[in-house]
Write a protein that holds these residues in place. Structure first.
Motif, PDB file in Angstrom:
ATOM      1  N   GLU A 168     -80.574 -45.123  31.137  1.00 12.82           N
ATOM      2  CA  GLU A 168     -81.478 -45.958  30.751  1.00 12.82           C
ATOM      3  C   GLU A 168     -81.796 -46.029  29.530  1.00 12.82           C
ATOM      4  N   GLU A 169     -81.867 -44.711  28.671  1.00 11.03           N
ATOM      5  CA  GLU A 169     -82.030 -44.742  27.266  1.00 11.03           C
ATOM      6  C   GLU A 169     -80.844 -45.335  26.443  1.00 11.03           C
ATOM      7  N   CYS A 170     -79.612 -44.768  26.967  1.00 10.29           N
ATOM      8  CA  CYS A 170     -78.508 -45.394  26.204  1.00 10.29           C
ATOM      9  C   CYS A 170     -78.437 -46.968  26.456  1.00 10.29           C
ATOM     10  N   LEU A 171     -78.526 -47.503  27.825  1.00 11.37           N
ATOM     11  CA  LEU A 171     -78.473 -48.846  27.894  1.00 11.37           C
ATOM     12  C   LEU A 171     -79.572 -49.774  27.002  1.00 11.37           C
ATOM     13  N   PHE A 172     -80.735 -49.138  26.835  1.00 12.82           N
ATOM     14  CA  PHE A 172     -81.831 -49.719  26.049  1.00 12.82           C
ATOM     15  C   PHE A 172     -81.314 -49.769  24.715  1.00 12.82           C
ATOM     16  N   LYS A 173     -80.709 -48.669  24.231  1.00 15.00           N
ATOM     17  CA  LYS A 173     -80.461 -48.551  22.658  1.00 15.00           C
ATOM     18  C   LYS A 173     -79.298 -49.808  22.486  1.00 15.00           C
ATOM     19  N   GLU A 174     -78.336 -49.822  23.374  1.00 19.77           N
ATOM     20  CA  GLU A 174     -77.125 -50.715  23.159  1.00 19.77           C
ATOM     21  C   GLU A 174     -77.780 -52.031  23.355  1.00 19.77           C
ATOM     22  N   ARG A 175     -78.507 -52.554  24.256  1.00 21.63           N
ATOM     23  CA  ARG A 175     -78.977 -53.853  24.462  1.00 21.63           C
ATOM     24  C   ARG A 175     -79.629 -54.343  23.163  1.00 21.63           C
ATOM     25  N   ASN A 176     -80.531 -53.323  22.504  1.00 22.91           N
ATOM     26  CA  ASN A 176     -81.242 -53.557  21.396  1.00 22.91           C
ATOM     27  C   ASN A 176     -80.348 -53.594  20.177  1.00 22.91           C
ATOM     28  N   ARG A 177     -79.459 -52.800  20.214  1.00 23.69           N
ATOM     29  CA  ARG A 177     -78.539 -52.809  18.808  1.00 23.69           C
ATOM     30  C   ARG A 177     -77.533 -54.098  18.976  1.00 23.69           C
ATOM     31  N   PHE A 178     -77.116 -54.565  20.148  1.00 20.90           N
ATOM     32  CA  PHE A 178     -76.394 -55.765  20.265  1.00 20.90           C
ATOM     33  C   PHE A 178     -77.204 -56.874  19.945  1.00 20.90           C
ATOM     34  N   LEU A 179     -78.568 -57.129  20.501  1.00 16.29           N
ATOM     35  CA  LEU A 179     -79.434 -58.191  20.374  1.00 16.29           C
ATOM     36  C   LEU A 179     -79.704 -58.259  18.729  1.00 16.29           C
ATOM     37  N   MET A 229     -78.300 -45.507  17.405  1.00 12.12           N
ATOM     38  CA  MET A 229     -77.031 -44.784  17.756  1.00 12.12           C
ATOM     39  C   MET A 229     -76.389 -45.592  18.821  1.00 12.12           C
ATOM     40  N   LYS A 230     -75.081 -45.907  17.921  1.00 10.09           N
ATOM     41  CA  LYS A 230     -74.127 -46.657  18.663  1.00 10.09           C
ATOM     42  C   LYS A 230     -73.210 -45.650  19.405  1.00 10.09           C
ATOM     43  N   LEU A 231     -72.907 -45.832  20.859  1.00 10.34           N
ATOM     44  CA  LEU A 231     -71.909 -45.100  21.621  1.00 10.34           C
ATOM     45  C   LEU A 231     -70.678 -45.542  21.550  1.00 10.34           C
ATOM     46  N   SER A 232     -69.661 -44.839  21.365  1.00  8.32           N
ATOM     47  CA  SER A 232     -68.345 -45.510  21.538  1.00  8.32           C
ATOM     48  C   SER A 232     -67.768 -45.707  22.852  1.00  8.32           C
ATOM     49  N   GLU A 233     -66.833 -46.092  23.239  1.00 12.72           N
ATOM     50  CA  GLU A 233     -66.528 -46.538  24.550  1.00 12.72           C
ATOM     51  C   GLU A 233     -65.948 -45.182  25.196  1.00 12.72           C
ATOM     52  N   LYS A 234     -65.504 -44.263  24.432  1.00 15.33           N
ATOM     53  CA  LYS A 234     -65.022 -42.789  24.612  1.00 15.33           C
ATOM     54  C   LYS A 234     -66.102 -42.015  25.065  1.00 15.33           C
ATOM     55  N   GLU A 235     -67.292 -42.012  24.410  1.00 12.50           N
ATOM     56  CA  GLU A 235     -68.866 -41.520  24.665  1.00 12.50           C
ATOM     57  C   GLU A 235     -69.116 -41.808  25.932  1.00 12.50           C
ATOM     58  N   TRP A 236     -69.239 -43.341  26.050  1.00 14.91           N
ATOM     59  CA  TRP A 236     -69.690 -43.655  27.301  1.00 14.91           C
ATOM     60  C   TRP A 236     -69.123 -43.124  28.528  1.00 14.91           C
ATOM     61  N   ILE A 237     -67.609 -42.981  28.517  1.00 14.63           N
ATOM     62  CA  ILE A 237     -66.677 -42.545  29.671  1.00 14.63           C
ATOM     63  C   ILE A 237     -67.324 -41.061  29.996  1.00 14.63           C
ATOM     64  N   VAL A 238     -67.549 -40.098  28.774  1.00 14.89           N
ATOM     65  CA  VAL A 238     -67.868 -38.966  29.098  1.00 14.89           C
ATOM     66  C   VAL A 238     -69.207 -38.934  29.734  1.00 14.89           C
ATOM     67  N   LEU A 239     -70.268 -39.664  29.311  1.00 16.73           N
ATOM     68  CA  LEU A 239     -71.469 -39.705  29.720  1.00 16.73           C
ATOM     69  C   LEU A 239     -71.571 -40.304  31.180  1.00 16.73           C
ATOM     70  N   GLU A 240     -70.931 -41.346  31.399  1.00 19.49           N
ATOM     71  CA  GLU A 240     -70.747 -42.000  32.855  1.00 19.49           C
ATOM     72  C   GLU A 240     -70.442 -40.557  33.872  1.00 19.49           C
ATOM     73  N   MET A 247     -76.130 -35.982  22.070  1.00 20.64           N
ATOM     74  CA  MET A 247     -75.923 -36.729  23.181  1.00 20.64           C
ATOM     75  C   MET A 247     -75.513 -35.816  24.597  1.00 20.64           C
ATOM     76  N   VAL A 248     -75.229 -34.704  24.192  1.00 22.74           N
ATOM     77  CA  VAL A 248     -74.649 -33.938  25.332  1.00 22.74           C
ATOM     78  C   VAL A 248     -75.270 -32.402  24.952  1.00 22.74           C
ATOM     79  N   SER A 249     -75.787 -31.799  25.889  1.00 19.80           N
ATOM     80  CA  SER A 249     -76.318 -30.377  25.728  1.00 19.80           C
ATOM     81  C   SER A 249     -75.523 -29.492  26.852  1.00 19.80           C
ATOM     82  N   TYR A 250     -75.939 -28.168  26.704  1.00 21.07           N
ATOM     83  CA  TYR A 250     -75.365 -27.398  27.876  1.00 21.07           C
ATOM     84  C   TYR A 250     -76.073 -26.192  28.084  1.00 21.07           C
ATOM     85  N   ILE A 251     -76.007 -25.703  29.401  1.00 26.05           N
ATOM     86  CA  ILE A 251     -76.661 -24.460  29.973  1.00 26.05           C
ATOM     87  C   ILE A 251     -76.267 -23.180  29.186  1.00 26.05           C
ATOM     88  N   LYS A 252     -77.096 -22.677  28.578  1.00 22.48           N
ATOM     89  CA  LYS A 252     -76.809 -21.480  27.685  1.00 22.48           C
ATOM     90  C   LYS A 252     -76.486 -20.152  28.502  1.00 22.48           C
TER      91      LYS A 252
END
Length: 120
Positions: free
Chosen positions: A71-82, A1-12, A52-57
């Protein structure tokens, strides 16, 4: 899964706290992005569909949470890039970084220590 720059902003922003309501998130993101509530809701809806996102019902308003850890996202991004750029070669990646930006003697010693600890 590749996160867009905007998705990173929301998740951060979601990682920074204990989740957020739509209003809280829109207010926090506005100075950085200029997004209004509708834009933030669009991103949240799309990101929820991607897992990527959930909510409390329970309760109102909904409280949105990051469904993935940073950490999950960083791992996936590093591996995708590598894999995409260096065809999975960690050696080639590190060599490229070191050729472009030399490290200090202290950083070199720390890197050697890390490699020794990893028993590489």
């Amino acid at each position: 899964m590749k996160l867009s720059e905007k998705e990173w902003i929301v998740l951060e922003e979601l990682w920074a706290g204990e989740g957020a309501t739509l209003g809280e998130l829109a207010q926090a993101l506005y100075p950085k992005t200029g997004w209004n509530k509708n834009t933030v809701l669009t991103y949240l809806t799309r990101m929820e569909a991607k897992g990527m996102v959930s909510y409390i019902k329970e309760g109102y308003p909904r409280r949105y949470l990051a469904a993935l850890s940073r950490e999950e996202c960083l791992f996936k991004e590093r591996n995708r890039f590598l894999n995409q750029v260096y065809k999975g070669s960690t050696k080639d990646l590190i060599a490229a970084f070191l050729q472009e930006k030399p490290i200090t003697e202290q950083e070199r010693d720390e890197l050697r220590r890390l490699l020794d600890e990893m028993e590489v």
